[in-house]
Design a protein around this motif. Structure first.
Motif, PDB file in Angstrom:
ATOM      1  N   VAL A   1      -3.941  17.159  -0.787  1.00 22.48           N
ATOM      2  CA  VAL A   1      -4.146  16.220  -1.541  1.00 22.48           C
ATOM      3  C   VAL A   1      -4.658  14.946  -0.565  1.00 22.48           C
ATOM      4  CG1 VAL A   1      -2.867  14.433  -2.846  1.00 22.48           C
ATOM      5  CG2 VAL A   1      -1.891  16.651  -2.809  1.00 22.48           C
ATOM      6  N   LEU A   2      -5.925  14.698  -0.966  1.00 24.39           N
ATOM      7  CA  LEU A   2      -6.651  13.413  -0.361  1.00 24.39           C
ATOM      8  C   LEU A   2      -6.164  12.165  -1.031  1.00 24.39           C
ATOM      9  CD1 LEU A   2     -10.316  14.751   0.299  1.00 24.39           C
ATOM     10  CD2 LEU A   2      -8.581  14.252   1.865  1.00 24.39           C
ATOM     11  N   ILE A   3      -6.061  11.106  -0.304  1.00 28.57           N
ATOM     12  CA  ILE A   3      -5.640   9.785  -0.604  1.00 28.57           C
ATOM     13  C   ILE A   3      -6.693   8.723  -0.073  1.00 28.57           C
ATOM     14  CG2 ILE A   3      -3.845   7.935  -0.813  1.00 28.57           C
ATOM     15  CD1 ILE A   3      -2.767  10.721  -1.768  1.00 28.57           C
ATOM     16  N   ASP A   4      -7.239   8.195  -0.909  1.00 30.86           N
ATOM     17  CA  ASP A   4      -8.107   6.870  -0.514  1.00 30.86           C
ATOM     18  C   ASP A   4      -7.921   5.946  -1.372  1.00 30.86           C
ATOM     19  OD1 ASP A   4     -10.083   5.694   1.045  1.00 30.86           O
ATOM     20  OD2 ASP A   4     -11.945   6.854   0.051  1.00 30.86           O
ATOM     21  N   ASP A   5      -8.288   4.639  -0.657  1.00 35.04           N
ATOM     22  CA  ASP A   5      -7.897   3.300  -1.629  1.00 35.04           C
ATOM     23  C   ASP A   5      -8.602   3.195  -2.754  1.00 35.04           C
ATOM     24  OD1 ASP A   5     -10.286   1.339  -0.732  1.00 35.04           O
ATOM     25  OD2 ASP A   5      -9.961   2.727   0.816  1.00 35.04           O
ATOM     26  N   SER A   6      -9.922   3.460  -2.889  1.00 40.57           N
ATOM     27  CA  SER A   6     -10.714   3.288  -3.922  1.00 40.57           C
ATOM     28  C   SER A   6     -11.978   4.247  -3.914  1.00 40.57           C
ATOM     29  CB  SER A   6     -11.443   1.760  -4.005  1.00 40.57           C
ATOM     30  OG  SER A   6     -12.147   1.619  -2.762  1.00 40.57           O
ATOM     31  N   ILE A   7     -12.568   4.289  -5.089  1.00 38.46           N
ATOM     32  CA  ILE A   7     -14.004   4.964  -5.136  1.00 38.46           C
ATOM     33  C   ILE A   7     -14.926   4.016  -5.661  1.00 38.46           C
ATOM     34  CG2 ILE A   7     -15.325   6.924  -6.551  1.00 38.46           C
ATOM     35  CD1 ILE A   7     -12.936   8.773  -6.253  1.00 38.46           C
ATOM     36  N   VAL A   8     -16.090   3.887  -5.350  1.00 29.93           N
ATOM     37  CA  VAL A   8     -17.012   2.858  -5.646  1.00 29.93           C
ATOM     38  C   VAL A   8     -18.168   3.544  -6.365  1.00 29.93           C
ATOM     39  CG1 VAL A   8     -18.391   0.894  -4.933  1.00 29.93           C
ATOM     40  CG2 VAL A   8     -16.224   1.273  -3.827  1.00 29.93           C
ATOM     41  N   ARG A   9     -19.220   3.957  -5.624  1.00 24.70           N
ATOM     42  CA  ARG A   9     -20.063   4.914  -5.880  1.00 24.70           C
ATOM     43  C   ARG A   9     -19.868   6.404  -5.936  1.00 24.70           C
ATOM     44  NH1 ARG A   9     -25.835   3.859  -3.799  1.00 24.70           N
ATOM     45  NH2 ARG A   9     -24.896   5.155  -2.153  1.00 24.70           N
TER      46      ARG A   9
ATOM     47  N   LEU B   1      -0.237  19.644   1.674  1.00 24.43           N
ATOM     48  CA  LEU B   1      -0.331  18.662   2.739  1.00 24.43           C
ATOM     49  C   LEU B   1      -0.905  17.301   1.986  1.00 24.43           C
ATOM     50  CD1 LEU B   1      -2.152  20.292   5.598  1.00 24.43           C
ATOM     51  CD2 LEU B   1       0.182  19.996   5.455  1.00 24.43           C
ATOM     52  N   VAL B   2      -0.536  16.301   2.450  1.00 17.39           N
ATOM     53  CA  VAL B   2      -1.037  15.017   1.890  1.00 17.39           C
ATOM     54  C   VAL B   2      -1.844  14.367   3.220  1.00 17.39           C
ATOM     55  CG1 VAL B   2      -0.515  12.752   1.256  1.00 17.39           C
ATOM     56  CG2 VAL B   2       0.861  14.279   0.537  1.00 17.39           C
ATOM     57  N   VAL B   3      -3.444  14.176   2.929  1.00 17.91           N
ATOM     58  CA  VAL B   3      -4.008  13.896   3.721  1.00 17.91           C
ATOM     59  C   VAL B   3      -4.787  12.436   3.552  1.00 17.91           C
ATOM     60  CG1 VAL B   3      -6.094  14.531   5.066  1.00 17.91           C
ATOM     61  CG2 VAL B   3      -4.693  16.284   4.568  1.00 17.91           C
ATOM     62  N   PRO B   4      -4.645  11.531   4.496  1.00 19.43           N
ATOM     63  CA  PRO B   4      -5.483  10.267   3.996  1.00 19.43           C
ATOM     64  C   PRO B   4      -6.924  10.092   4.441  1.00 19.43           C
ATOM     65  CG  PRO B   4      -4.014  10.074   6.297  1.00 19.43           C
ATOM     66  CD  PRO B   4      -3.670  11.289   5.622  1.00 19.43           C
ATOM     67  N   VAL B   5      -7.609   9.504   3.643  1.00 22.00           N
ATOM     68  CA  VAL B   5      -8.931   9.312   4.185  1.00 22.00           C
ATOM     69  C   VAL B   5      -8.828   8.082   5.042  1.00 22.00           C
ATOM     70  CG1 VAL B   5     -11.323   8.530   3.488  1.00 22.00           C
ATOM     71  CG2 VAL B   5      -9.905  10.173   2.164  1.00 22.00           C
ATOM     72  N   PRO B   6      -8.984   8.201   6.441  1.00 25.54           N
ATOM     73  CA  PRO B   6      -8.639   7.138   7.240  1.00 25.54           C
ATOM     74  C   PRO B   6     -10.051   6.177   7.367  1.00 25.54           C
ATOM     75  CG  PRO B   6      -9.541   9.056   8.397  1.00 25.54           C
ATOM     76  CD  PRO B   6      -9.391   9.533   7.142  1.00 25.54           C
ATOM     77  N   ASP B   7      -9.414   5.019   7.615  1.00 27.74           N
ATOM     78  CA  ASP B   7      -8.202   4.554   7.907  1.00 27.74           C
ATOM     79  C   ASP B   7      -7.351   3.827   6.676  1.00 27.74           C
ATOM     80  OD1 ASP B   7      -8.027   4.865  10.795  1.00 27.74           O
ATOM     81  OD2 ASP B   7      -9.471   3.189  11.214  1.00 27.74           O
ATOM     82  N   SER B   8      -8.292   3.366   5.791  1.00 27.85           N
ATOM     83  CA  SER B   8      -7.795   2.509   4.639  1.00 27.85           C
ATOM     84  C   SER B   8      -6.597   3.567   3.714  1.00 27.85           C
ATOM     85  CB  SER B   8      -8.863   1.841   3.770  1.00 27.85           C
ATOM     86  OG  SER B   8      -9.582   2.883   3.398  1.00 27.85           O
TER      87      SER B   8
ATOM     88  N   ARG C   1       0.813  -1.168  -0.022  1.00 29.21           N
ATOM     89  CA  ARG C   1       0.174   0.089  -0.134  1.00 29.21           C
ATOM     90  C   ARG C   1       1.111   1.151   0.109  1.00 29.21           C
ATOM     91  NH1 ARG C   1      -4.927  -2.623   3.902  1.00 29.21           N
ATOM     92  NH2 ARG C   1      -5.468  -3.958   2.345  1.00 29.21           N
ATOM     93  N   LYS C   2       1.988   1.160   0.810  1.00 30.46           N
ATOM     94  CA  LYS C   2       2.811   2.305   0.613  1.00 30.46           C
ATOM     95  C   LYS C   2       3.270   2.608  -0.756  1.00 30.46           C
ATOM     96  CE  LYS C   2       6.247   3.315   3.497  1.00 30.46           C
ATOM     97  NZ  LYS C   2       7.436   3.126   4.294  1.00 30.46           N
ATOM     98  N   ASN C   3       3.845   1.452  -1.552  1.00 35.56           N
ATOM     99  CA  ASN C   3       4.269   1.524  -2.709  1.00 35.56           C
ATOM    100  C   ASN C   3       2.973   1.921  -3.604  1.00 35.56           C
ATOM    101  OD1 ASN C   3       6.705   0.404  -1.814  1.00 35.56           O
ATOM    102  ND2 ASN C   3       6.342  -1.657  -2.640  1.00 35.56           N
TER     103      ASN C   3
ATOM    104  N   ALA D   1      -1.099   6.963   1.476  1.00 33.97           N
ATOM    105  CA  ALA D   1      -0.636   8.503   1.737  1.00 33.97           C
ATOM    106  C   ALA D   1       0.563   8.774   2.325  1.00 33.97           C
ATOM    107  CB  ALA D   1      -1.810   9.027   2.718  1.00 33.97           C
ATOM    108  N   ILE D   2       0.952   7.739   3.359  1.00 33.64           N
ATOM    109  CA  ILE D   2       2.519   7.860   3.671  1.00 33.64           C
ATOM    110  C   ILE D   2       3.435   7.649   2.420  1.00 33.64           C
ATOM    111  CG2 ILE D   2       4.403   6.620   4.956  1.00 33.64           C
ATOM    112  CD1 ILE D   2       1.981   5.886   7.092  1.00 33.64           C
ATOM    113  N   GLY D   3       3.157   6.806   1.453  1.00 35.36           N
ATOM    114  CA  GLY D   3       4.002   6.634   0.442  1.00 35.36           C
ATOM    115  C   GLY D   3       3.922   7.705  -0.422  1.00 35.36           C
TER     116      GLY D   3
END
Length: 491
Positions: free
Chosen positions: A362-370, A296-303, A279-281, A308-310
């Motif tokens: 910069v918002l980072i999330d794992d996926s967008i579904v709907r 700023l890089v901001v994660p959408v927690p927790d996933s 996930r970092k990669n 976002a760290i990467g």
């Protein structure tokens, strides 16, 4: 009764959900206690219901319930109902078969050859066709779960031994499965020929343990031995003997790549790789492919945190927790109105205004579904005073449904199934939107890129290229087409 949209979790999110997680142990002291602990570590894979079956050397015992593991298997009294040195358990979301206690696993049946309990992770994509044939031959089903099809196929097999009956049954099914089976003779664990769904094996003293993820082995104190290989069936007897069989040949494996993106816990090992490192990669690949001028890089927690760290490490943009997540939003707090469900996002995610106000994010999330949650989180950032909101997604666009055990909307409800990138950006309201490429995702998990002639993972939710036949889907589509055929004037 609380209402939950089938593609929203109880907090209003529109994440994809793995159907279930499984755990089994044989030759272990207090086997049901270890199973409950293992299932607790797998709770993220299924939060609708849980069940455990055990064998005490004479008979089987089963306890199944709706709700979380801790709600139903946390007391000595509840576990005392499940004696013995062999046990298997299951946590689930409902996909095939729907909700209800009758579909909670493990499923148990008294067969002519003895008791048979099974816990199944995955989805049988020809279950409806098999079920129709079995019913026509006189089978009586007690559930609407595709897992019960496997029990009936075993029960009606004419092969003499239980191992041969199980193999015979599995030769008739298509799709994805990881199974843990208990009989009076011992335990069997197997994985579909492509290895779409995960399964690993460990040791705990003299006990052999099977689980959907390595984190469950860690939590019970077991050592990780190896993954159950795609197409492998492992038998374990009460004398401790372990035998491996490969009845389905050696097709090229296609494990689900979404395990790296979201399904597995980040502290698990999947397909010989650290999920956290993968996930970092992915975040680093995102930063290379889709850089952004931001503060700023901001994660959408927790996933979104590891990606976002990467992204932050690769881009040099500072990482900050600009969104704080509440971990105490329970399903009983949700009311059956649209307004209450939509408010779930705000209850679960709150902006850290002191960090984000006046900043380019910069918002980072794992996926967008709907896309509904993404849209709301972008708005939360704006309401907190963010100057710009750029959205980066740690997976390619999810534009196709999954038929292998993942709770997925039909394509018309997937944002990427009905919009191009520009329209998606406008829908969620961000200044920019970018997804990691399919090749970038493959690079993040240690490969050179996706081999289009022979993909190394199942990535059908991104590409639409399904690695198995989809008999039931084809039948439904044919039925839909027939409903729209014009009627002949001569009819």
């Amino acid at each position: 009764m609380n209402f939950t949209h089938p593609f929203l979790d109880e907090d209003g999110d529109d994440k994809l959900h793995e159907e279930c997680g499984i755990f089994g142990i044989i030759n272990g002291e207090r086997a049901s206690s270890a199973t409950a602990l293992g299932l607790h570590a797998l709770q993220h894979r299924g939060q609708e219901a849980a069940g455990i079956s055990s064998w005490d050397g004479t008979e089987f015992f089963t306890r199944r319930a709706l709700g979380h593991v801790a709600e139903n298997f946390a007391t000595e009294e509840s576990l005392a109902e499940l004696p013995g040195q062999m046990a298997a358990g299951h946590v689930r979301y409902s996909t095939t078969g729907g909700a209800g206690l009758r579909n909670v696993q493990p499923l148990y049946a008294d067969l002519a050859s003895g008791g048979f309990a099974v816990a199944h992770n995955g989805n049988i994509s020809n279950a409806a066709a098999l079920r129709k044939d079995l019913v026509n031959r006189g089978a009586i089903f007690q559930s609407t779960s595709d897992t019960e099809v496997i029990i009936h196929l075993v029960a009606t097999s004419r092969f003499p031994t239980m191992l041969e009956k199980l193999v015979d049954a599995l030769r008739m099914v298509e799709g994805a499965y990881a199974l843990i089976v208990m009989t009076p003779r011992g335990m069997a664990a197997c994985r579909d020929p492509l290895g779409i769904r995960p399964l690993v094996m460990g040791k705990l003293g003299d006990a052999v343990v099977f689980a959907s993820e390595t984190v469950a082995l860690d939590v019970v104190g077991a050592t990780f031995e190896r993954q159950v290989e795609p197409g492998e069936l492992i038998e374990v007897d009460f004398d401790g003997s372990v035998r491996s069989h490969r009845p389905f040949g050696n097709p090229r494996p296609r494990p689900c790549i979404f395990e790296h993106v979201y399904f597995s816990r980040p502290d698990s090992i999947f397909n010989q790789r650290s999920v956290y490192e993968s996930r970092k990669n992915i975040g680093m690949e995102l930063a290379k492919e889709s850089p952004c001028e931001a503060d700023l890089v901001v994660p959408v927690p927790d996933s979104g945190v590891p990606a976002a760290i990467g992204y932050a490490q690769q881009s040099g943009i500072p990482f900050e927790l600009g969104i704080i997540r509440s971990h105490y939003v329970g399903r009983t707090f949700i009311q059956p109105s649209d307004g209450a469900r939509h408010a779930g996002v705000k209850r679960k995610h709150n902006a850290n205004r002191a960090i984000v106000e006046g900043k380019r994010i910069v918002l980072i999330d794992d996926s967008i579904v709907r896309g509904t949650t993404s849209m709301k989180i972008v708005q939360i950032m704006r309401d907190a005073g963010a100057a710009e909101v750029h959205f980066r997604v740690a997976s390619p666009p999810t534009g196709h449904g999954c038929y292998y055990g993942v709770d997925t909307p039909e394509r018309s409800k997937l944002l990427a199934g009905r919009m191009d990138l520009a329209a998606m950006r406008e829908f969620i309201g961000a200044e920019s939107l970018a997804f990691v490429s399919i090749d970038g995702l493959y690079r993040a998990v240690g490969l050179k890129g996706r081999d289009p002639a022979s993909p190394q993972y199942c990535d059908a939710c991104f590409t639409g290229e399904y690695p198995t036949s989809l008999t039931d889907l084809a039948a439904r589509q044919l039925g839909d087409a027939q409903l729209t055929l014009p009627v002949s004037e001569d009819a």
